[in-house]
Design a protein around this motif. Structure first.
Motif, PDB file in Angstrom:
ATOM      1  N   GLY A  72       0.797  -1.214   0.000  1.00 13.15           N
ATOM      2  CA  GLY A  72       0.000   0.000   0.000  1.00 13.15           C
ATOM      3  C   GLY A  72       0.835   1.271   0.000  1.00 13.15           C
ATOM      4  N   HIS A  73       2.138   1.139   0.100  1.00 17.05           N
ATOM      5  CA  HIS A  73       3.012   2.325   0.127  1.00 17.05           C
ATOM      6  C   HIS A  73       4.393   1.957  -0.403  1.00 17.05           C
ATOM      7  N   TRP A  74       4.916   2.769  -1.316  1.00 15.46           N
ATOM      8  CA  TRP A  74       6.232   2.542  -1.890  1.00 15.46           C
ATOM      9  C   TRP A  74       7.285   3.347  -1.138  1.00 15.46           C
ATOM     10  N   VAL A  75       8.438   2.745  -0.935  1.00 15.93           N
ATOM     11  CA  VAL A  75       9.610   3.436  -0.404  1.00 15.93           C
ATOM     12  C   VAL A  75      10.758   3.196  -1.391  1.00 15.93           C
ATOM     13  N   LEU A  76      11.827   3.953  -1.223  1.00 13.92           N
ATOM     14  CA  LEU A  76      12.989   3.769  -2.077  1.00 13.92           C
ATOM     15  C   LEU A  76      14.191   3.445  -1.209  1.00 13.92           C
ATOM     16  N   ILE A  77      14.855   2.363  -1.543  1.00 18.08           N
ATOM     17  CA  ILE A  77      16.089   1.970  -0.883  1.00 18.08           C
ATOM     18  C   ILE A  77      17.216   2.317  -1.851  1.00 18.08           C
ATOM     19  N   ILE A  78      18.206   3.037  -1.383  1.00 16.01           N
ATOM     20  CA  ILE A  78      19.369   3.373  -2.194  1.00 16.01           C
ATOM     21  C   ILE A  78      20.561   2.662  -1.582  1.00 16.01           C
ATOM     22  N   VAL A  79      21.197   1.816  -2.371  1.00 10.32           N
ATOM     23  CA  VAL A  79      22.319   1.011  -1.881  1.00 10.32           C
ATOM     24  C   VAL A  79      23.589   1.443  -2.604  1.00 10.32           C
ATOM     25  N   ARG A  80      24.641   1.652  -1.835  1.00  8.68           N
ATOM     26  CA  ARG A  80      25.972   1.922  -2.401  1.00  8.68           C
ATOM     27  C   ARG A  80      26.860   0.755  -1.999  1.00  8.68           C
ATOM     28  N   PRO A  81      26.920  -0.285  -2.814  1.00 11.78           N
ATOM     29  CA  PRO A  81      27.667  -1.491  -2.449  1.00 11.78           C
ATOM     30  C   PRO A  81      29.131  -1.232  -2.114  1.00 11.78           C
ATOM     31  N   ALA A  82      29.801  -0.373  -2.862  1.00 10.35           N
ATOM     32  CA  ALA A  82      31.226  -0.130  -2.628  1.00 10.35           C
ATOM     33  C   ALA A  82      31.476   0.499  -1.262  1.00 10.35           C
ATOM     34  N   LYS A  83      30.523   1.281  -0.777  1.00 11.48           N
ATOM     35  CA  LYS A  83      30.650   1.946   0.524  1.00 11.48           C
ATOM     36  C   LYS A  83      29.921   1.188   1.631  1.00 11.48           C
ATOM     37  N   GLU A  84      29.229   0.105   1.259  1.00 12.92           N
ATOM     38  CA  GLU A  84      28.410  -0.674   2.196  1.00 12.92           C
ATOM     39  C   GLU A  84      27.452   0.234   2.972  1.00 12.92           C
ATOM     40  N   THR A  85      26.752   1.075   2.202  1.00 13.26           N
ATOM     41  CA  THR A  85      25.823   2.041   2.777  1.00 13.26           C
ATOM     42  C   THR A  85      24.448   1.848   2.172  1.00 13.26           C
ATOM     43  N   VAL A  86      23.419   1.986   3.017  1.00 12.25           N
ATOM     44  CA  VAL A  86      22.034   1.866   2.561  1.00 12.25           C
ATOM     45  C   VAL A  86      21.261   3.078   3.067  1.00 12.25           C
ATOM     46  N   TYR A  87      20.507   3.701   2.169  1.00 13.33           N
ATOM     47  CA  TYR A  87      19.645   4.819   2.527  1.00 13.33           C
ATOM     48  C   TYR A  87      18.195   4.364   2.372  1.00 13.33           C
ATOM     49  N   TYR A  88      17.359   4.727   3.315  1.00 11.51           N
ATOM     50  CA  TYR A  88      15.948   4.341   3.321  1.00 11.51           C
ATOM     51  C   TYR A  88      15.123   5.610   3.164  1.00 11.51           C
ATOM     52  N   MET A  89      14.465   5.762   2.013  1.00  9.96           N
ATOM     53  CA  MET A  89      13.699   6.965   1.711  1.00  9.96           C
ATOM     54  C   MET A  89      12.202   6.657   1.815  1.00  9.96           C
ATOM     55  N   ASN A  90      11.553   7.290   2.785  1.00  7.14           N
ATOM     56  CA  ASN A  90      10.135   7.076   3.014  1.00  7.14           C
ATOM     57  C   ASN A  90       9.457   8.435   3.115  1.00  7.14           C
ATOM     58  N   SER A  91       8.457   8.676   2.280  1.00  3.86           N
ATOM     59  CA  SER A  91       7.778   9.973   2.274  1.00  3.86           C
ATOM     60  C   SER A  91       6.836  10.155   3.462  1.00  3.86           C
ATOM     61  N   LEU A  92       6.505   9.086   4.154  1.00  4.00           N
ATOM     62  CA  LEU A  92       5.638   9.199   5.322  1.00  4.00           C
ATOM     63  C   LEU A  92       6.476   9.509   6.560  1.00  4.00           C
ATOM     64  N   PRO A  93       6.055  10.484   7.344  1.00  8.15           N
ATOM     65  CA  PRO A  93       6.838  10.835   8.531  1.00  8.15           C
ATOM     66  C   PRO A  93       6.693   9.802   9.647  1.00  8.15           C
ATOM     67  N   ASN A  94       7.714   9.727  10.463  1.00 10.25           N
ATOM     68  CA  ASN A  94       7.701   8.905  11.688  1.00 10.25           C
ATOM     69  C   ASN A  94       7.437   7.432  11.455  1.00 10.25           C
ATOM     70  N   HIS A  95       7.967   6.881  10.396  1.00 11.76           N
ATOM     71  CA  HIS A  95       7.842   5.450  10.143  1.00 11.76           C
ATOM     72  C   HIS A  95       9.219   4.815  10.211  1.00 11.76           C
ATOM     73  N   SER A  96       9.308   3.734  10.946  1.00  9.84           N
ATOM     74  CA  SER A  96      10.597   3.062  11.081  1.00  9.84           C
ATOM     75  C   SER A  96      10.893   2.230   9.830  1.00  9.84           C
ATOM     76  N   VAL A  97      12.125   1.792   9.731  1.00  8.82           N
ATOM     77  CA  VAL A  97      12.553   0.968   8.600  1.00  8.82           C
ATOM     78  C   VAL A  97      11.801  -0.353   8.636  1.00  8.82           C
ATOM     79  N   ASP A  98      11.294  -0.753   7.489  1.00  7.07           N
ATOM     80  CA  ASP A  98      10.555  -2.009   7.373  1.00  7.07           C
ATOM     81  C   ASP A  98      11.498  -3.191   7.660  1.00  7.07           C
ATOM     82  N   GLU A  99      11.120  -4.035   8.597  1.00  8.04           N
ATOM     83  CA  GLU A  99      11.969  -5.159   9.012  1.00  8.04           C
ATOM     84  C   GLU A  99      12.196  -6.165   7.886  1.00  8.04           C
ATOM     85  N   ASP A 100      11.190  -6.384   7.069  1.00  6.95           N
ATOM     86  CA  ASP A 100      11.334  -7.316   5.948  1.00  6.95           C
ATOM     87  C   ASP A 100      12.412  -6.819   4.988  1.00  6.95           C
ATOM     88  N   MET A 101      12.356  -5.538   4.658  1.00  2.75           N
ATOM     89  CA  MET A 101      13.370  -4.979   3.759  1.00  2.75           C
ATOM     90  C   MET A 101      14.741  -4.979   4.418  1.00  2.75           C
TER      91      MET A 101
END
Length: 107
Positions: A72-101
Protein backbone atom coordinates in the motif's frame (compact mmCIF):
# COMPACT_ATOMS: atom_id res chain seq x y z
CA UNK A 1 -6.22 6.92 -3.64
CA UNK A 2 -5.50 3.77 -5.61
CA UNK A 3 -2.11 2.16 -5.07
CA UNK A 4 0.20 2.32 -8.05
CA UNK A 5 1.55 -1.03 -9.16
CA UNK A 6 5.04 -2.24 -9.96
CA UNK A 7 4.38 -1.68 -13.68
CA UNK A 8 4.01 2.08 -13.15
CA UNK A 9 7.27 2.13 -11.19
CA UNK A 10 8.98 0.11 -13.94
CA UNK A 11 7.77 2.55 -16.63
CA UNK A 12 9.17 5.45 -14.61
CA UNK A 13 12.45 3.55 -14.17
CA UNK A 14 12.61 3.12 -17.95
CA UNK A 15 12.15 6.87 -18.37
CA UNK A 16 14.87 7.47 -15.75
CA UNK A 17 17.22 5.08 -17.59
CA UNK A 18 16.67 6.97 -20.86
CA UNK A 19 17.36 10.26 -19.10
CA UNK A 20 20.54 8.88 -17.48
CA UNK A 21 21.66 7.54 -20.86
CA UNK A 22 21.11 10.92 -22.49
CA UNK A 23 23.14 12.59 -19.70
CA UNK A 24 25.88 9.93 -20.01
CA UNK A 25 25.30 8.87 -16.37
CA UNK A 26 24.15 5.26 -16.81
CA UNK A 27 27.17 3.83 -14.99
CA UNK A 28 26.41 5.90 -11.87
CA UNK A 29 23.02 4.35 -11.18
CA UNK A 30 21.81 0.76 -11.08
CA UNK A 31 18.11 -0.06 -11.22
CA UNK A 32 16.69 -3.09 -9.42
CA UNK A 33 13.44 -4.68 -10.64
CA UNK A 34 10.78 -3.85 -8.03
CA UNK A 35 8.78 -6.92 -8.99
CA UNK A 36 11.56 -9.20 -7.73
CA UNK A 37 12.13 -7.71 -4.25
CA UNK A 38 8.65 -6.70 -3.06
CA UNK A 39 6.99 -8.37 -0.12
CA UNK A 40 4.56 -10.12 -2.51
CA UNK A 41 7.38 -11.58 -4.65
CA UNK A 42 8.15 -14.88 -3.02
CA UNK A 43 10.29 -15.95 -0.10
CA UNK A 44 12.78 -13.80 1.75
CA UNK A 45 15.56 -16.03 0.39
CA UNK A 46 14.42 -15.51 -3.22
CA UNK A 47 14.20 -11.73 -2.81
CA UNK A 48 17.57 -11.54 -1.04
CA UNK A 49 19.21 -13.59 -3.78
CA UNK A 50 17.80 -11.36 -6.51
CA UNK A 51 19.02 -8.22 -4.74
CA UNK A 52 22.43 -9.79 -4.16
CA UNK A 53 22.78 -10.69 -7.84
CA UNK A 54 21.82 -7.16 -8.84
CA UNK A 55 24.31 -5.61 -6.43
CA UNK A 56 27.13 -7.87 -7.64
CA UNK A 57 26.79 -6.18 -11.02
CA UNK A 58 27.45 -2.77 -9.43
CA UNK A 59 30.09 -0.78 -11.22
CA UNK A 60 32.50 1.01 -8.88
CA UNK A 61 30.85 3.66 -6.76
CA UNK A 62 27.42 3.28 -8.32
CA UNK A 63 24.11 3.83 -6.52
CA UNK A 64 21.50 1.08 -6.83
CA UNK A 65 17.87 2.19 -6.64
CA UNK A 66 15.53 -0.41 -5.15
CA UNK A 67 11.83 0.55 -5.12
CA UNK A 68 10.05 -1.48 -2.45
CA UNK A 69 6.33 -1.85 -1.77
CA UNK A 70 5.49 -2.13 1.90
CA UNK A 71 1.94 -3.10 1.00
CA UNK A 72 0.00 0.00 0.00
CA UNK A 73 3.01 2.32 0.13
CA UNK A 74 6.23 2.54 -1.89
CA UNK A 75 9.61 3.44 -0.40
CA UNK A 76 12.99 3.77 -2.08
CA UNK A 77 16.09 1.97 -0.88
CA UNK A 78 19.37 3.37 -2.19
CA UNK A 79 22.32 1.01 -1.88
CA UNK A 80 25.97 1.92 -2.40
CA UNK A 81 27.67 -1.49 -2.45
CA UNK A 82 31.23 -0.13 -2.63
CA UNK A 83 30.65 1.95 0.52
CA UNK A 84 28.41 -0.67 2.20
CA UNK A 85 25.82 2.04 2.78
CA UNK A 86 22.03 1.87 2.56
CA UNK A 87 19.65 4.82 2.53
CA UNK A 88 15.95 4.34 3.32
CA UNK A 89 13.70 6.97 1.71
CA UNK A 90 10.14 7.08 3.01
CA UNK A 91 7.78 9.97 2.27
CA UNK A 92 5.64 9.20 5.32
CA UNK A 93 6.84 10.84 8.53
CA UNK A 94 7.70 8.91 11.69
CA UNK A 95 7.84 5.45 10.14
CA UNK A 96 10.60 3.06 11.08
CA UNK A 97 12.55 0.97 8.60
CA UNK A 98 10.55 -2.01 7.37
CA UNK A 99 11.97 -5.16 9.01
CA UNK A 100 11.33 -7.32 5.95
CA UNK A 101 13.37 -4.98 3.76
CA UNK A 102 16.08 -4.73 6.43
CA UNK A 103 16.35 -8.53 6.41
CA UNK A 104 16.60 -8.66 2.62
CA UNK A 105 19.39 -6.08 2.53
CA UNK A 106 21.26 -7.62 5.47
CA UNK A 107 21.05 -11.09 3.96
Amino acid sequence: MVEIGATVIEVYMRYLFDYLKMANMVKLVGLVDPGQVNSQSGTLSHRSKHLSESLKKADGDQFDLVPYNLGGHWVLIIVRPAKETVYYMNSLPNHSVDEDMRNIVNT
